[in-house]
Design a protein around this motif. Structure first.
Motif, PDB file in Angstrom:
ATOM      1  N   UNK A 129       0.840  -1.206   0.000  1.00 30.99           N
ATOM      2  CA  UNK A 129       0.000   0.000   0.000  1.00 30.99           C
ATOM      3  C   UNK A 129       0.868   1.245   0.000  1.00 30.99           C
ATOM      4  N   UNK A 130       1.912   1.267   0.808  1.00 32.60           N
ATOM      5  CA  UNK A 130       2.795   2.436   0.844  1.00 32.60           C
ATOM      6  C   UNK A 130       3.487   2.650  -0.497  1.00 32.60           C
ATOM      7  N   UNK A 131       3.927   1.579  -1.122  1.00 36.35           N
ATOM      8  CA  UNK A 131       4.552   1.709  -2.443  1.00 36.35           C
ATOM      9  C   UNK A 131       3.565   2.259  -3.467  1.00 36.35           C
ATOM     10  N   UNK A 132       2.324   1.760  -3.425  1.00 33.15           N
ATOM     11  CA  UNK A 132       1.292   2.242  -4.345  1.00 33.15           C
ATOM     12  C   UNK A 132       1.026   3.726  -4.122  1.00 33.15           C
ATOM     13  N   UNK A 133       0.869   4.115  -2.846  1.00 34.84           N
ATOM     14  CA  UNK A 133       0.605   5.521  -2.547  1.00 34.84           C
ATOM     15  C   UNK A 133       1.786   6.405  -2.927  1.00 34.84           C
ATOM     16  N   UNK A 155       1.626   6.999  -6.631  1.00 39.03           N
ATOM     17  CA  UNK A 155       0.582   7.947  -6.989  1.00 39.03           C
ATOM     18  C   UNK A 155       0.980   9.368  -6.598  1.00 39.03           C
ATOM     19  N   UNK A 156       1.511   9.514  -5.395  1.00 43.86           N
ATOM     20  CA  UNK A 156       1.931  10.849  -4.946  1.00 43.86           C
ATOM     21  C   UNK A 156       3.111  11.330  -5.753  1.00 43.86           C
ATOM     22  N   UNK A 210       3.833  10.530  -8.841  1.00 41.22           N
ATOM     23  CA  UNK A 210       3.383  10.884 -10.185  1.00 41.22           C
ATOM     24  C   UNK A 210       2.735  12.235 -10.204  1.00 41.22           C
ATOM     25  N   UNK A 211       1.989  12.567  -9.153  1.00 39.90           N
ATOM     26  CA  UNK A 211       1.327  13.885  -9.081  1.00 39.90           C
ATOM     27  C   UNK A 211       2.379  14.973  -8.942  1.00 39.90           C
ATOM     28  N   UNK A 212       3.411  14.723  -8.128  1.00 38.22           N
ATOM     29  CA  UNK A 212       4.439  15.724  -7.955  1.00 38.22           C
ATOM     30  C   UNK A 212       5.254  15.908  -9.225  1.00 38.22           C
ATOM     31  N   UNK A 213       5.437  14.827  -9.968  1.00 37.14           N
ATOM     32  CA  UNK A 213       6.199  14.903 -11.216  1.00 37.14           C
ATOM     33  C   UNK A 213       5.432  15.652 -12.304  1.00 37.14           C
ATOM     34  N   UNK A 214       4.093  15.622 -12.259  1.00 33.53           N
ATOM     35  CA  UNK A 214       3.286  16.275 -13.285  1.00 33.53           C
ATOM     36  C   UNK A 214       3.342  17.708 -13.119  1.00 33.53           C
TER      37      UNK A 214
END
Length: 89
Positions: A75-79, A82-83, A85-89
């Motif tokens: 779960x931590x790896x998944x989150x 996701x986090x 990817x949002x910061x990279x965008x």
């Protein structure tokens, strides 16, 4: 012929009575020790059974903890993905 006087008969009587008492006490002691040995064996078997059950409980807790830790890491790896990817965008 038997020429024992009274004092010798008294001593023989006392010694034979003492021997009889010690013989009876010895038999009682042996019976009690046998019973105690059987009870000790039963206690040891019960203790071994309890130790085996405790070992099974520890194994179950260990596997549950391992599974929970693995799930948390997934779960931590998944989150983090996701986090991240949002910061990279």
């Amino acid at each position: 012929m038997n020429n024992l006087n009274v004092a010798e008969w008294i001593i023989v009587g006392i010694l034979s009575t003492a021997l009889l008492i010690f013989l009876i006490l010895g038999i009682i002691l042996i019976v009690k020790l046998i019973k105690l040995t059987k009870q000790a064996k039963q206690i040891l078997e019960t203790g071994q059974s309890i130790a085996d059950k405790a070992d099974d409980v520890v194994d179950n807790v260990r596997s549950f903890t391992y599974n929970a830790t693995s799930s948390r890491n997934v779960v931590l790896d998944f989150l983090m993905d996701k986090i991240g990817k949002r910061k990279n965008k």
